[in-house]
Design a protein around this motif. Structure first.
Motif, mmCIF file in Angstrom:
data_model
loop_
_atom_site.group_PDB
_atom_site.id
_atom_site.type_symbol
_atom_site.label_atom_id
_atom_site.label_comp_id
_atom_site.label_asym_id
_atom_site.label_seq_id
_atom_site.Cartn_x
_atom_site.Cartn_y
_atom_site.Cartn_z
ATOM 1 N N GLY A 21 0.788 -1.230 0.000
ATOM 2 C CA GLY A 21 0.000 0.000 0.000
ATOM 3 C C GLY A 21 0.816 1.274 0.000
ATOM 4 N N ARG A 22 2.148 1.149 -0.013
ATOM 5 C CA ARG A 22 2.996 2.345 -0.016
ATOM 6 C C ARG A 22 3.431 2.694 -1.432
ATOM 7 N N ARG A 23 3.881 3.936 -1.581
ATOM 8 C CA ARG A 23 4.448 4.372 -2.849
ATOM 9 C C ARG A 23 5.941 4.619 -2.656
ATOM 10 N N TYR A 24 6.688 4.386 -3.728
ATOM 11 C CA TYR A 24 8.139 4.516 -3.675
ATOM 12 C C TYR A 24 8.582 5.539 -4.711
ATOM 13 N N ARG A 25 9.427 6.435 -4.287
ATOM 14 C CA ARG A 25 9.848 7.512 -5.181
ATOM 15 C C ARG A 25 11.375 7.560 -5.247
ATOM 16 N N VAL A 26 11.906 7.526 -6.474
ATOM 17 C CA VAL A 26 13.342 7.724 -6.700
ATOM 18 C C VAL A 26 13.612 9.224 -6.685
ATOM 19 N N PRO A 27 14.621 9.701 -5.952
ATOM 20 C CA PRO A 27 14.909 11.142 -5.948
ATOM 21 C C PRO A 27 15.070 11.689 -7.363
ATOM 22 N N LEU A 28 14.624 12.914 -7.574
ATOM 23 C CA LEU A 28 14.624 13.514 -8.916
ATOM 24 C C LEU A 28 15.964 13.412 -9.615
ATOM 25 N N PHE A 29 17.048 13.633 -8.854
ATOM 26 C CA PHE A 29 18.352 13.733 -9.496
ATOM 27 C C PHE A 29 19.195 12.476 -9.333
ATOM 28 N N GLN A 30 18.537 11.375 -8.904
ATOM 29 C CA GLN A 30 19.240 10.106 -8.858
ATOM 30 C C GLN A 30 19.639 9.706 -10.269
ATOM 31 N N ARG A 31 20.635 8.861 -10.383
ATOM 32 C CA ARG A 31 21.112 8.480 -11.719
ATOM 33 C C ARG A 31 20.009 7.785 -12.523
ATOM 34 N N ASP A 32 20.114 7.871 -13.844
ATOM 35 C CA ASP A 32 19.113 7.278 -14.736
ATOM 36 C C ASP A 32 19.159 5.756 -14.673
ATOM 37 N N TYR A 33 18.109 5.139 -15.207
ATOM 38 C CA TYR A 33 18.097 3.681 -15.325
ATOM 39 C C TYR A 33 19.255 3.252 -16.225
ATOM 40 N N SER A 133 0.831 4.861 -10.408
ATOM 41 C CA SER A 133 1.930 3.957 -10.121
ATOM 42 C C SER A 133 2.263 3.898 -8.648
ATOM 43 N N LYS A 134 2.757 2.732 -8.211
ATOM 44 C CA LYS A 134 3.334 2.611 -6.882
ATOM 45 C C LYS A 134 4.774 3.097 -6.879
ATOM 46 N N LEU A 135 5.383 3.165 -8.070
ATOM 47 C CA LEU A 135 6.795 3.505 -8.201
ATOM 48 C C LEU A 135 6.951 4.736 -9.081
ATOM 49 N N PHE A 136 7.753 5.695 -8.627
ATOM 50 C CA PHE A 136 8.041 6.893 -9.415
ATOM 51 C C PHE A 136 9.549 6.998 -9.601
ATOM 52 N N LEU A 137 9.981 7.052 -10.862
ATOM 53 C CA LEU A 137 11.413 7.086 -11.167
ATOM 54 C C LEU A 137 11.937 8.520 -11.172
ATOM 55 N N ASN A 138 13.184 8.708 -11.581
ATOM 56 C CA ASN A 138 13.782 10.045 -11.520
ATOM 57 C C ASN A 138 13.217 10.942 -12.626
ATOM 58 N N GLU A 139 13.675 12.172 -12.679
ATOM 59 C CA GLU A 139 13.088 13.158 -13.592
ATOM 60 C C GLU A 139 13.255 12.796 -15.062
ATOM 61 N N ASN A 140 14.303 12.044 -15.407
ATOM 62 C CA ASN A 140 14.534 11.689 -16.808
ATOM 63 C C ASN A 140 13.760 10.451 -17.247
ATOM 64 N N ASN A 141 13.342 9.625 -16.298
ATOM 65 C CA ASN A 141 12.723 8.347 -16.648
ATOM 66 C C ASN A 141 11.252 8.223 -16.273
ATOM 67 N N ASP A 142 10.782 9.038 -15.333
ATOM 68 C CA ASP A 142 9.447 8.787 -14.792
ATOM 69 C C ASP A 142 8.339 8.997 -15.816
ATOM 70 N N LEU A 161 14.325 8.548 -28.255
ATOM 71 C CA LEU A 161 14.227 8.488 -26.800
ATOM 72 C C LEU A 161 15.594 8.675 -26.148
ATOM 73 N N ARG A 162 15.597 9.173 -24.934
ATOM 74 C CA ARG A 162 16.793 9.199 -24.108
ATOM 75 C C ARG A 162 17.291 7.761 -23.949
ATOM 76 N N LYS A 163 18.610 7.577 -23.884
ATOM 77 C CA LYS A 163 19.180 6.232 -23.829
ATOM 78 C C LYS A 163 18.611 5.418 -22.670
ATOM 79 N N SER A 164 18.458 6.046 -21.510
ATOM 80 C CA SER A 164 17.953 5.309 -20.351
ATOM 81 C C SER A 164 16.512 4.860 -20.557
ATOM 82 N N ASN A 165 15.716 5.649 -21.283
ATOM 83 C CA ASN A 165 14.338 5.242 -21.585
ATOM 84 C C ASN A 165 14.316 4.120 -22.614
ATOM 85 N N GLN A 166 15.257 4.153 -23.548
ATOM 86 C CA GLN A 166 15.390 3.022 -24.472
ATOM 87 C C GLN A 166 15.680 1.736 -23.697
ATOM 88 N N LEU A 167 16.550 1.838 -22.670
ATOM 89 C CA LEU A 167 16.873 0.662 -21.866
ATOM 90 C C LEU A 167 15.647 0.160 -21.106
#
Length: 565
Positions: A21-33, A133-142, A161-167
């Motif tokens: 029931g919780r949500r998880y958030r990756v910090p905005l400036f954490q490294r990309d996927y 979503s239960k999961l929120f990624l960083n600013e480049n991937n979310d 697409l950005r390389k990390s989004n392609q991945l």
């Protein structure tokens, strides 16, 4: 006063983690996927092994900021694994959707999708009718994760697409393809659901670490890193610095450029060490676990954050150059600079970096050169020969760095006066310690060659190129019985690696004499171009011969490695 609990830990599986029931958030400036096919392949094989054997698989530690009662937690470490498992869950749900579209148990498979989405991905918004979503990624991937993956929408312009989004999308395709190779799972909604809930969710285990704030998280990072766990305290520092730029896109972009330049130069893994040396110019005894606390206290505004990044950028090239005497940085300086840096690397004297940083900023080039020479001599006497506690080196150089930064010390001579009473080993002790010095050549060949070069240069006043000779062990490293007659069994190993038992010799002569008798070796020594080798005249080579020769080397060493102030 009650003691603060730094962290809470528990063992949990992926299902409990994501279905609570919780949500998880990756910090905005954490490294990309950044996971790639080899990472997906390893994970998939581990999952299949667990599925086939019905055994649990340990996925490592995940560090979350927030208490166990919070509805939303920040993923400090573990985003790559959680994001990938989420994508795998999406792949499973997509396969069930395909079964529904082919009219395979349509009612049951629609219900399975609803249940699995709610448990692993999130609910549908009643207003937009799109899945949240239960999961929120960083600013480049979310944005891509929410719009395309959660809602199963293939991207229209994949190459743009950005390389990390392609991945991210390639990970989805990879797991979709792997599921197709397992018809016992993929051919029924029940099989796919069971694979997700009974294998992926139940058998993949994490150590869940909850911390209260960023400072606690940083301490946890340093502790786990020291135990071989791959975490990035650098990311945490970056997140905090970037968080100061609220509402200023231009400033944030400028800060990103500075950050990229610093980490490209220094490297992500070495950034904390570099930052510690930088901060030690103006602070006493900065420890690795204190870095985040210091930065959080010192950097409150966007201006302060940008100023810090700018200063770090200015020193990053020097830090890298101090690690490598062949760095292009030294092309703008006299050759002696490369020589002294080479010696610092041989002696592994990083404790002096804060003082050298401060001198680089404050001293003239000539005074900086003099200080480098002083540091190499002090380090050779203190660390290499007398082998004293390196903690004292750090404390004294820290004091020196602060006095240079404050303008109290303006010359190399004044710098020597600050450290000499503690760090400069007096001649009598240095000579005594050098006379007993033994160095294993297999692990420290470069150091032995350096000492022999300096002794030969002192004898002939000629520079000897690096790696221009072999290290000849007069008593061989693997002596036969004829050699052992002159050395007590208890002294042989010590004698082999005593400096007095080693000498420079041309490689061709060294190969020729091998483990020959001392008489034959001495004939080869007479043919050598190296004076300290020609000087070997003992009638027999015994422990007394080693001691006698090394004592004379020690007397010369006092003059070779001396600060003349």
């Amino acid at each position: 006063m009650s003691q603060k609990i730094l962290l809470n830990t528990r063992t949990t599986n992926f299902g409990e983690l994501i279905s609570n029931g919780r949500r998880y958030r990756v910090p905005l400036f954490q490294r990309d996927y950044s996971w790639k096919p080899e990472n997906w392949e390893d994970l998939w094989q581990d999952i299949i092994d667990s599925h086939n054997n019905q055994e649990t698989h340990y996925m490592g530690a995940i560090v979350l900021q927030g208490s166990t009662d919070d509805r939303e937690l920040t993923i400090i470490d573990g985003q790559q694994r959680i994001a990938t498992l989420s994508i795998l869950a999406i792949s499973v749900i997509q396969k069930i959707k395909e079964l529904e579209s082919r009219d395979v148990e349509p009612a049951q498979n629609i219900e399975r999708q609803i249940i699995l989405r709610r448990n692993f991905l999130g609910d549908k918004s009643p207003s937009s009718l799109r899945y949240s979503s239960k999961l929120f990624l960083n600013e480049n991937n979310d944005s891509f994760y929410q719009s395309n993956l959660i809602n199963l929408r293939p991207p229209k312009a994949f190459r743009s697409l950005r390389k990390s989004n392609q991945l991210l999308w390639k990970a989805f395709e990879y797991f979709s393809d792997q599921l197709e190779t397992m018809p016992s799972i993929a051919e029924s909604g029940a099989g796919l659901s069971s694979f997700l809930t009974d294998t992926i969710a139940r058998l993949l285990l994490f150590i869940q670490i909850n911390v209260e704030d960023e400072i606690d998280a940083y301490v946890v990072f340093e502790t786990l890193n020291s135990r071989g766990v791959e975490l990035s305290s650098t990311d945490l520092l970056k997140n905090y610095l970037f968080s100061r730029f609220k509402g200023s896109t231009d400033d944030l972009n400028a800060a990103r450029i500075e950050w990229q330049e610093i980490t490209r130069t220094v490297g992500m893994e070495k950034f904390p060490e570099f930052l510690r040396y930088f901060l030690s110019m103006n602070r006493r005894r900065v420890r690795s676990t204190q870095l985040f606390k210091i930065i959080k206290t010192q950097v409150v505004t966007a201006e302060a954050s940008f100023e810090l990044l700018n200063q770090l950028n200015n020193f990053s090239r020097l830090y890298v150059a101090l690690e490598n005497h062949n760095d292009d940085f030294w092309l703008d300086y006299k050759p002696q600079f490369k020589q002294y840096v080479r010696e610092l690397n041989l002696f592994r004297t990083k404790q002096a970096y804060p003082a050298l940083f401060a001198a680089y900023e404050r001293f003239s080039e000539r005074e900086l050169e003099k200080l480098l020479k002083i540091v190499t001599i002090v380090s050779f006497r203190y660390t290499v020969v007398s082998r004293l506690n390196p903690n004292e080196l750090e404390a004294q150089y820290n004091t020196l760095a602060m006095e240079i930064s404050e303008g109290k010390v303006k010359t190399a001579k004044a710098a020597f006066n600050v450290i000499s009473s503690i760090l400069y080993i007096e001649d009598s002790k240095f000579e005594q310690d050098f006379a007993l010095l033994a160095i294993p050549t297999k692990r420290k060949k470069g150091l032995v060659q350096y000492i022999l070069r300096q002794l030969e240069k002192d004898r002939t006043n000629k520079d000897i190129p690096e790696d221009s000779f072999s290290i000849e062990h007069i008593l061989p490293q693997e002596p036969d019985e004829s050699w052992r007659q002159n050395f007590p069994e208890t002294q042989i190993e010590e004698a082999i690696y005593r400096v007095g038992n080693m000498t420079p010799l041309e490689s061709s002569l060294n190969r020729k004499i091998g483990r020959e008798s001392y008489d034959k070796k001495r004939q080869a020594y007479e043919q050598s171009v190296y004076s300290i080798t020609k000087d070997i005249q003992a009638e027999d080579w015994t422990m007394d011969s080693v001691v006698w020769r090394q004592e004379r080397m020690a007397k010369r060493a006092v003059h070779i490695w001396r600060v003349n102030y």
